[in-house]
Design a protein around this motif. Structure first.
Motif, PDB file in Angstrom:
ATOM      1  N   VAL A  63      18.623  -4.785  30.278  1.00 28.57           N
ATOM      2  CA  VAL A  63      18.516  -3.906  29.260  1.00 28.57           C
ATOM      3  C   VAL A  63      18.407  -4.258  27.825  1.00 28.57           C
ATOM      4  CG1 VAL A  63      19.994  -1.591  28.028  1.00 28.57           C
ATOM      5  CG2 VAL A  63      19.690  -1.913  30.436  1.00 28.57           C
ATOM      6  N   THR A  64      19.510  -5.561  27.507  1.00 30.20           N
ATOM      7  CA  THR A  64      19.483  -5.884  26.343  1.00 30.20           C
ATOM      8  C   THR A  64      17.768  -6.759  26.243  1.00 30.20           C
ATOM      9  OG1 THR A  64      21.731  -6.171  26.587  1.00 30.20           O
ATOM     10  CG2 THR A  64      20.387  -7.762  25.228  1.00 30.20           C
ATOM     11  N   PHE A  65      17.584  -7.360  27.244  1.00 28.48           N
ATOM     12  CA  PHE A  65      16.541  -7.772  27.085  1.00 28.48           C
ATOM     13  C   PHE A  65      14.884  -6.691  26.369  1.00 28.48           C
ATOM     14  CE2 PHE A  65      11.936  -9.819  27.739  1.00 28.48           C
ATOM     15  CZ  PHE A  65      12.233 -11.064  27.782  1.00 28.48           C
ATOM     16  N   ILE A  66      15.079  -5.377  26.743  1.00 30.47           N
ATOM     17  CA  ILE A  66      14.138  -4.927  26.349  1.00 30.47           C
ATOM     18  C   ILE A  66      14.575  -4.019  24.938  1.00 30.47           C
ATOM     19  CG2 ILE A  66      13.301  -2.314  27.136  1.00 30.47           C
ATOM     20  CD1 ILE A  66      13.466  -3.418  29.726  1.00 30.47           C
ATOM     21  N   ALA A  67      15.557  -3.749  24.927  1.00 29.02           N
ATOM     22  CA  ALA A  67      16.769  -3.390  23.508  1.00 29.02           C
ATOM     23  C   ALA A  67      16.239  -3.667  22.086  1.00 29.02           C
ATOM     24  CB  ALA A  67      18.333  -2.921  23.566  1.00 29.02           C
ATOM     25  N   SER A  68      16.073  -5.283  22.836  1.00 29.28           N
ATOM     26  CA  SER A  68      15.719  -6.206  21.807  1.00 29.28           C
ATOM     27  C   SER A  68      14.433  -6.154  20.906  1.00 29.28           C
ATOM     28  CB  SER A  68      15.754  -8.148  21.976  1.00 29.28           C
ATOM     29  OG  SER A  68      17.051  -7.792  22.791  1.00 29.28           O
ATOM     30  N   TYR A  69      13.361  -5.327  21.544  1.00 27.81           N
ATOM     31  CA  TYR A  69      11.768  -5.552  21.755  1.00 27.81           C
ATOM     32  C   TYR A  69      11.766  -3.967  20.370  1.00 27.81           C
ATOM     33  CZ  TYR A  69      10.971 -10.420  23.125  1.00 27.81           C
ATOM     34  OH  TYR A  69      10.612 -11.428  23.319  1.00 27.81           O
ATOM     35  N   ILE A  70      12.519  -2.859  21.109  1.00 25.41           N
ATOM     36  CA  ILE A  70      13.055  -1.976  20.535  1.00 25.41           C
ATOM     37  C   ILE A  70      13.414  -2.000  19.117  1.00 25.41           C
ATOM     38  CG2 ILE A  70      13.513   0.337  21.150  1.00 25.41           C
ATOM     39  CD1 ILE A  70      13.590  -0.164  23.764  1.00 25.41           C
ATOM     40  N   GLN A  71      14.005  -2.793  19.388  1.00 28.36           N
ATOM     41  CA  GLN A  71      15.304  -2.478  17.645  1.00 28.36           C
ATOM     42  C   GLN A  71      13.950  -3.473  16.769  1.00 28.36           C
ATOM     43  OE1 GLN A  71      17.659  -1.633  16.592  1.00 28.36           O
ATOM     44  NE2 GLN A  71      18.840  -0.436  18.381  1.00 28.36           N
ATOM     45  N   MET A  72      12.776  -3.803  17.399  1.00 30.63           N
ATOM     46  CA  MET A  72      11.906  -4.989  15.569  1.00 30.63           C
ATOM     47  C   MET A  72      11.606  -3.491  15.432  1.00 30.63           C
ATOM     48  SD  MET A  72      10.208  -8.233  18.125  1.00 30.63           S
ATOM     49  CE  MET A  72      11.974  -9.742  19.425  1.00 30.63           C
ATOM     50  N   PHE A  73      11.317  -3.051  16.211  1.00 31.43           N
ATOM     51  CA  PHE A  73      10.407  -1.690  15.622  1.00 31.43           C
ATOM     52  C   PHE A  73      10.508  -1.508  14.019  1.00 31.43           C
ATOM     53  CE2 PHE A  73       9.339   2.657  14.843  1.00 31.43           C
ATOM     54  CZ  PHE A  73       8.085   3.005  15.357  1.00 31.43           C
ATOM     55  N   PRO A  74      11.972  -0.832  13.942  1.00 24.78           N
ATOM     56  CA  PRO A  74      12.540  -0.581  12.355  1.00 24.78           C
ATOM     57  C   PRO A  74      12.790  -1.606  11.515  1.00 24.78           C
ATOM     58  CG  PRO A  74      14.111  -0.318  14.380  1.00 24.78           C
ATOM     59  CD  PRO A  74      13.336  -0.478  15.201  1.00 24.78           C
ATOM     60  N   TRP A  75      12.859  -2.944  12.131  1.00 20.51           N
ATOM     61  CA  TRP A  75      11.936  -4.279  10.572  1.00 20.51           C
ATOM     62  C   TRP A  75      10.956  -4.391  10.388  1.00 20.51           C
ATOM     63  CZ3 TRP A  75      15.090  -8.177   8.450  1.00 20.51           C
ATOM     64  CH2 TRP A  75      15.608  -8.031   8.925  1.00 20.51           C
ATOM     65  N   LYS A 112       0.733  -1.274  -0.038  1.00 22.30           N
ATOM     66  CA  LYS A 112       0.580  -0.363   0.093  1.00 22.30           C
ATOM     67  C   LYS A 112       1.364   1.381  -0.205  1.00 22.30           C
ATOM     68  CE  LYS A 112      -3.573   2.339   2.424  1.00 22.30           C
ATOM     69  NZ  LYS A 112      -4.940   1.957   3.986  1.00 22.30           N
ATOM     70  N   SER A 113       0.541   2.092  -1.369  1.00 18.46           N
ATOM     71  CA  SER A 113       1.176   3.279  -0.617  1.00 18.46           C
ATOM     72  C   SER A 113       1.000   4.034   0.224  1.00 18.46           C
ATOM     73  CB  SER A 113       1.177   4.285  -2.323  1.00 18.46           C
ATOM     74  OG  SER A 113       2.056   5.477  -1.987  1.00 18.46           O
ATOM     75  N   ARG A 114       2.295   4.325   1.220  1.00 17.09           N
ATOM     76  CA  ARG A 114       1.882   5.554   2.156  1.00 17.09           C
ATOM     77  C   ARG A 114       3.391   6.822   2.457  1.00 17.09           C
ATOM     78  NH1 ARG A 114       2.057   0.051   3.975  1.00 17.09           N
ATOM     79  NH2 ARG A 114      -0.571  -0.288   5.544  1.00 17.09           N
ATOM     80  N   SER A 115       2.983   8.023   3.284  1.00 18.93           N
ATOM     81  CA  SER A 115       4.505   8.612   3.527  1.00 18.93           C
ATOM     82  C   SER A 115       5.510   7.532   4.623  1.00 18.93           C
ATOM     83  CB  SER A 115       3.560   9.692   3.726  1.00 18.93           C
ATOM     84  OG  SER A 115       3.149   9.199   5.410  1.00 18.93           O
ATOM     85  N   PHE A 116       6.228   8.469   4.215  1.00 23.10           N
ATOM     86  CA  PHE A 116       7.244   8.123   5.689  1.00 23.10           C
ATOM     87  C   PHE A 116       6.080   7.776   6.697  1.00 23.10           C
ATOM     88  CE2 PHE A 116       8.034  12.547   6.350  1.00 23.10           C
ATOM     89  CZ  PHE A 116       8.833  12.623   7.508  1.00 23.10           C
ATOM     90  N   SER A 117       5.663   8.723   7.362  1.00 26.94           N
ATOM     91  CA  SER A 117       4.813   8.924   9.047  1.00 26.94           C
ATOM     92  C   SER A 117       3.822   7.380   8.656  1.00 26.94           C
ATOM     93  CB  SER A 117       4.329  10.300   9.286  1.00 26.94           C
ATOM     94  OG  SER A 117       3.871  10.702   7.414  1.00 26.94           O
ATOM     95  N   ALA A 153       9.099  -1.429  10.219  1.00 25.28           N
ATOM     96  CA  ALA A 153       9.023  -0.082  10.013  1.00 25.28           C
ATOM     97  C   ALA A 153       8.997  -0.711   8.254  1.00 25.28           C
ATOM     98  CB  ALA A 153       9.276   0.875   9.880  1.00 25.28           C
ATOM     99  N   TYR A 154      10.683  -1.017   8.404  1.00 28.28           N
ATOM    100  CA  TYR A 154      11.006  -1.299   6.744  1.00 28.28           C
ATOM    101  C   TYR A 154      10.387  -1.911   5.794  1.00 28.28           C
ATOM    102  CZ  TYR A 154      15.439   1.550   8.175  1.00 28.28           C
ATOM    103  OH  TYR A 154      16.081   2.133   8.626  1.00 28.28           O
ATOM    104  N   PHE A 155       9.525  -2.964   6.734  1.00 29.27           N
ATOM    105  CA  PHE A 155       8.225  -3.913   5.485  1.00 29.27           C
ATOM    106  C   PHE A 155       7.476  -3.334   5.291  1.00 29.27           C
ATOM    107  CE2 PHE A 155      10.617  -7.848   6.978  1.00 29.27           C
ATOM    108  CZ  PHE A 155      10.801  -8.940   6.536  1.00 29.27           C
ATOM    109  N   TYR A 164       3.626   0.508  14.273  1.00 31.60           N
ATOM    110  CA  TYR A 164       3.580   0.766  15.611  1.00 31.60           C
ATOM    111  C   TYR A 164       2.203  -0.180  16.050  1.00 31.60           C
ATOM    112  CZ  TYR A 164       1.604   3.087  19.843  1.00 31.60           C
ATOM    113  OH  TYR A 164       1.018   2.555  21.073  1.00 31.60           O
ATOM    114  N   ARG A 165       1.445   0.415  14.776  1.00 29.78           N
ATOM    115  CA  ARG A 165      -0.264  -0.419  15.293  1.00 29.78           C
ATOM    116  C   ARG A 165       0.031  -1.787  15.429  1.00 29.78           C
ATOM    117  NH1 ARG A 165      -1.939   3.748  11.549  1.00 29.78           N
ATOM    118  NH2 ARG A 165      -1.954   2.585  10.060  1.00 29.78           N
ATOM    119  N   LEU A 166       1.139  -2.348  14.526  1.00 29.71           N
ATOM    120  CA  LEU A 166       0.368  -3.452  14.724  1.00 29.71           C
ATOM    121  C   LEU A 166       1.168  -4.447  14.986  1.00 29.71           C
ATOM    122  CD1 LEU A 166       0.394  -5.810  11.876  1.00 29.71           C
ATOM    123  CD2 LEU A 166       2.872  -5.997  10.893  1.00 29.71           C
TER     124      LEU A 166
END
Length: 304
Positions: free
Chosen positions: A257-269, A8-13, A271-273, A20-22
């Motif tokens: 810190v690593t446990f929490i950060a690992s799930y934060i790092q999933m967010f960019p994954w 679906k065509s989307r803007s970057f935001s 978004a890139y999809f 975030y919703r997914l």
């Protein structure tokens, strides 16, 4: 992920909002699928940071038990690498709905291919600097001082040249028929065509994840600062002020810190999809418009 939702065509935001919703709507499913590799990754990270902490205890361990120290170092480092790939396979399998074995093969090949591309790009960068220095001559420090703006510009160009790899990588993971090197010229040009779009998403994601990781990593930064201050004081002759359990506190903090950060790092994954799906949809519409224009038959005679 359903194709109707992805392509679906989307803007970057909008890509970031959709990510975030997914993630928020499916966090329970994501957690159930990834908690085990994230747990082991956090343990390995805790071990790795602990044994690399500059402290008398770790110095003694390294000097008196070298085999044990090197074994822990190797196991923790390889464990972090293996668990990072494991987490990626679990997450990507949920996004592209492909078997985990297929995703494991793709991710391993993607890592190797991406490393090769990055090596080539940065080799070009350093080769250009070496040739420029050879042409001008003189001391390296003087060269960088006199030409820092040109060197910075070249470095920025190389960074921008890496951006299309985000699109190429996700396409390689989503498209069963994708071939990295055979498709590379075509897919790289598509990435260049949408470089502004990729840059804005990458910049915004870097800011968001950077701030979040900085916040959750603050306790670890404080412990590192306290350890450094203690070591400097000890070198000056001051008594050791840190408790004996400090080194274990560092390991536990790193684990959390690593446990929490690992799930934060999933967010960019995620978004890139969505970025990939948006680019694919825009390219599809662009090809349709091009085909429609080409199919127009001009009359043999034109009215003047």
């Amino acid at each position: 992920m359903e194709k109707e939702l992805l392509y679906k065509s989307r803007s970057f935001s909008s890509c970031i909002q959709a990510s975030y919703r997914l993630m928020s709507d499916n966090f329970g499913r994501i957690f159930r699928s990834t908690w085990l590799p994230v747990l082991i990754l956090s343990i390995m990270s805790g071990l790795f940071v602990t044994i690399n902490m500059p402290s008398p205890e770790m110095f003694t361990l390294g000097m008196e038990h070298q085999t044990t120290f090197l074994s822990i170092f190797a196991v923790s480092m390889l464990g972090m690498l293996a668990c990072s790939i494991w987490v990626s396979v679990r997450l990507v399998s949920m996004l592209n709905e492909q078997p985990r074995k297929w995703n494991l093969q793709r991710i391993l090949l993607l890592i190797i291919n991406t490393i090769v591309v990055c090596i080539v790009l940065y080799a070009i960068f350093f080769l250009a600097i070496w040739m420029a220095h050879r042409h001008t001559g003189g001391d390296w420090l003087v060269f960088f001082t006199d030409n820092w703006l040109a060197v910075l510009g070249m470095f920025i160009v190389i960074i921008l040249a890496v951006l299309p790899l985000y699109y190429i990588s996700v396409r390689y993971l989503c498209n069963e028929n994708a071939r990295f090197w055979i498709d590379f010229p075509k897919t790289y040009m598509i990435g260049v065509r949408h470089m502004g779009f990729i840059f804005l998403i990458t910049l915004l994601l870097s800011i968001i994840t950077g701030i979040l990781i900085l916040i959750i990593g603050m306790p670890l930064f404080i412990l590192q600062a306290a350890n450094t201050a203690s070591l400097l004081g000890e070198l000056s002759g001051d008594p050791v002020t840190l408790p004996k359990y400090f080194i274990f506190m560092v390991g536990i903090t790193t684990f959390i810190v690593t446990f929490i950060a690992s799930y934060i790092q999933m967010f960019p994954w995620i978004a890139y999809f969505f970025m990939y799906g948006s680019i694919e949809k825009q390219e599809e519409e662009r090809n349709k418009n091009t085909t429609a224009i080409d199919s127009i038959n001009l009359p043999d005679t034109q009215l003047v």
